[in-house]
Design an enzyme around this catalytic site. Structure first.
Site, PDB file in Angstrom:
ATOM      1  N   CYS A   1      44.200  32.847  38.487  1.00  0.00           N
ATOM      2  CA  CYS A   1      44.871  32.864  39.836  1.00  0.00           C
ATOM      3  C   CYS A   1      44.871  31.635  40.277  1.00  0.00           C
ATOM      4  O   CYS A   1      43.783  30.582  40.279  1.00  0.00           O
ATOM      5  CB  CYS A   1      44.144  33.780  40.604  1.00  0.00           C
ATOM      6  SG  CYS A   1      44.876  33.973  42.352  1.00  0.00           S
TER       7      CYS A   1
ATOM      8  N   CYS B   1      33.821  44.130  41.218  1.00  0.00           N
ATOM      9  CA  CYS B   1      34.888  43.429  41.855  1.00  0.00           C
ATOM     10  C   CYS B   1      34.615  41.794  42.045  1.00  0.00           C
ATOM     11  O   CYS B   1      33.374  41.577  42.329  1.00  0.00           O
ATOM     12  CB  CYS B   1      34.957  44.294  43.325  1.00  0.00           C
ATOM     13  SG  CYS B   1      36.263  43.420  44.350  1.00  0.00           S
TER      14      CYS B   1
ATOM     15  N   CYS C   1      41.948  49.543  37.105  1.00  0.00           N
ATOM     16  CA  CYS C   1      42.086  48.098  38.022  1.00  0.00           C
ATOM     17  C   CYS C   1      42.824  47.201  37.186  1.00  0.00           C
ATOM     18  O   CYS C   1      42.506  46.728  35.903  1.00  0.00           O
ATOM     19  CB  CYS C   1      40.716  47.591  38.291  1.00  0.00           C
ATOM     20  SG  CYS C   1      40.807  45.967  39.312  1.00  0.00           S
TER      21      CYS C   1
ATOM     22  N   CYS D   1      35.469  33.891  44.421  1.00  0.00           N
ATOM     23  CA  CYS D   1      36.039  34.608  43.469  1.00  0.00           C
ATOM     24  C   CYS D   1      36.054  34.100  41.958  1.00  0.00           C
ATOM     25  O   CYS D   1      36.366  33.013  41.710  1.00  0.00           O
ATOM     26  CB  CYS D   1      37.655  34.962  43.742  1.00  0.00           C
ATOM     27  SG  CYS D   1      38.419  35.702  42.537  1.00  0.00           S
TER      28      CYS D   1
ATOM     29  N   GLU E   1      41.528  41.112  31.998  1.00  0.00           N
ATOM     30  CA  GLU E   1      40.611  42.050  32.015  1.00  0.00           C
ATOM     31  C   GLU E   1      41.448  43.439  32.636  1.00  0.00           C
ATOM     32  O   GLU E   1      42.112  43.256  33.751  1.00  0.00           O
ATOM     33  CB  GLU E   1      39.329  41.818  32.662  1.00  0.00           C
ATOM     34  CG  GLU E   1      38.692  40.603  31.756  1.00  0.00           C
ATOM     35  CD  GLU E   1      37.332  40.498  32.254  1.00  0.00           C
ATOM     36  OE1 GLU E   1      36.916  40.701  33.266  1.00  0.00           O
ATOM     37  OE2 GLU E   1      36.662  39.493  31.557  1.00  0.00           O
TER      38      GLU E   1
ATOM     39  N   CYS F   1      40.192  31.428  46.194  1.00  0.00           N
ATOM     40  CA  CYS F   1      39.244  32.084  47.055  1.00  0.00           C
ATOM     41  C   CYS F   1      37.953  31.586  46.626  1.00  0.00           C
ATOM     42  O   CYS F   1      37.376  31.526  45.442  1.00  0.00           O
ATOM     43  CB  CYS F   1      39.595  33.608  46.990  1.00  0.00           C
ATOM     44  SG  CYS F   1      41.056  33.981  47.570  1.00  0.00           S
TER      45      CYS F   1
HETATM   46  S1  SF4 Z   1      40.276  36.901  45.537  1.00  0.00           S
HETATM   47 FE1  SF4 Z   1      40.600  35.805  43.454  1.00  0.00          FE
HETATM   48  S2  SF4 Z   1      42.207  36.848  42.059  1.00  0.00           S
HETATM   49 FE2  SF4 Z   1      42.419  37.382  44.461  1.00  0.00          FE
HETATM   50  S3  SF4 Z   1      43.719  35.893  45.338  1.00  0.00           S
HETATM   51 FE3  SF4 Z   1      41.804  35.221  45.948  1.00  0.00          FE
HETATM   52  S4  SF4 Z   1      41.244  33.736  43.845  1.00  0.00           S
HETATM   53 FE4  SF4 Z   1      43.112  35.039  43.341  1.00  0.00          FE
END
Ligand code: SF4
Length: 396
Positions: A110, A369, A103, A117, A90, A114
């Site tokens: 990823c 976000c 962005c 996220c 995206e 996190c």
């Molecule tokens: S916030 Fe999401 S995209 Fe960013 S490093 Fe952590 S898991 Fe990866």
């Protein structure tokens, strides 16, 4: 076939040297690709017909395939771009009065996981190529110009779709490229989309080079921001190779909590990360780091935690950006109530830190976000492991 979007200035120079052409050809072609935004080598009318023929045989300009294109009520626009193998990433355009920000994603998914996220929850498939990263900016500028959107988000009627002939308001042909004229809709880039940009260092570094190159997009270093969760060695490399404005996803003021929210902290704990931030500031185009802090109800939003945070970074020139957490299904967190976010902000402000609260944009199209999920063929099996989602951790 080489995709010209995959080449930074050095690669392009080497490519033309390989064809036995003079170095100025690289700049000339870069103007066509990134400033006039053409998608066809044949459109490069000031390049000789013979060279255009040789170019067409060896190279192409292959932008991303658009899966969907959605505009939110507030003008935020999100493109879902197919990157093959069942993956899609995206890209989000955020118009404001004085700028247009894009962005950009750097990975399909990823691996850093996190806790809060949406992208991390999807798992990880692969790094994006330079062409796939640069192609997001190329595509957004083309699409917005085609809709007559200029740098301030207002219509510019005299601009015609890319590939066509641009004409002034009076109908006179305009020869200068749009971007040279300062009319590119995208004035700012933030590497804050899907993925950890520093985990895809070489390709992101090359893409940053294209964003900054005066023969390509010509953005100033201050208008390009890279956001990282804290890969310390790569941050040091970026400082030496290509310092741009820096944002760091902090989210906690002590290692115990950050270990849970941002697992990469177990490898590069806060002391190492903050020391790297100080080193980075030696070369950074801005004299501060932006610390991003997602506000999770009952997890990291207590006034005592704001005091702890202020003490932690008291010697670092920095600003805070508090991010009201954007919910997604099964996340296991709650958004901090507004009053709690304001109380957290006032502790930081009283301690002398400029602290903003991020305005949520594009919520109705899941472009806010932390909401970017794209479509990821997870190779980590995390997406399976993560269900059912456990209850949110709490520090209270
Ligand atoms: S916030 Fe999401 S995209 Fe960013 S490093 Fe952590 S898991 Fe990866």
């Amino acid at each position: 076939m080489i995709n010209l979007l995959d080449l930074d200035a050095a690669d392009l120079a080497a490519f033309f040297a390989g064809l036995g052409e003079k170095p100025f050809r690289a700049k000339q072609v870069s103007h066509w690709v990134h400033q006039r935004l053409v998608d066809d080598v044949g459109a490069m009318t000031d390049v000789s017909k013979a060279l255009r023929g040789r170019l067409a045989a060896a190279a192409q300009i292959r932008g991303p395939a658009v899966v969907s294109d959605t505009t939110a009520a507030d003008g935020t626009r999100k493109w879902l771009l197919d990157v093959g193998g069942g993956n899609a990433v995206e890209t989000v355009y955020i118009p404001e009065d004085d700028r247009g920000t894009l962005c950009i994603s750097s990975q399909a998914g990823c691996a850093l996981d996190c806790a809060f996220c949406s992208t991390g929850r999807q798992g990880f498939n692969r790094n994006l190529t330079t062409a796939e990263i640069v192609g997001q900016l190329w595509h957004a500028n083309r699409a917005l110009l085609a809709d007559g959107v200029s740098a301030n988000g207002r219509p510019e009627r005299e601009l015609l779709p890319p590939g066509g002939k641009a004409r002034s308001a009076k109908g006179a042909p305009m020869t200068a490229p749009w971007i040279e004229q300062g009319r590119a809709p995208i004035t700012n880039v933030v590497m804050m989309g899907m993925g950890e940009p520093l985990a895809n260092y070489d390709r992101v570094r090359a893409a940053l080079g294209v964003f900054l190159d005066d023969d390509a997009y010509g953005l100033s270093r201050r208008r390009v921001t890279l956001s990282t969760s804290g890969l310390v060695p790569a941050l040091d490399r970026l400082r030496d190779d290509c310092p741009v404005a820096l944002a760091v996803s902090l989210h906690a003021g002590n290692d115990a909590l950050r270990d849970r929210l941002v697992p990469i902290n177990r490898k590069y704990p806060l002391a190492a990360l903050l020391a790297a931030c100080v080193r980075y500031l030696d070369r950074a185009p801005r004299d501060f780091v932006t610390f991003e802090y997602v506000m999770l109800d009952g997890v990291n939003d207590a006034p005592a935690q704001a005091h702890e945070l202020a003490a932690l970074v008291r010697d670092i020139p920095c600003k805070f950006n508090l991010i009201p957490w954007n919910p997604f299904p099964g996340a296991g967190f709650r958004t901090s109530p507004r009053a709690r976010i304001l109380a957290f902000q006032s502790v930081l402000m009283d301690a002398g830190f400029v602290t903003t609260i991020r305005k949520t944009r594009g919520e109705d199209i899941d472009a806010a976000c932390g909401q970017l999920a794209g479509r990821v063929q997870d190779r980590t099996r995390r997406a399976i492991r993560m269900r059912p989602v456990p209850a949110a951790p709490s520090v209270h």
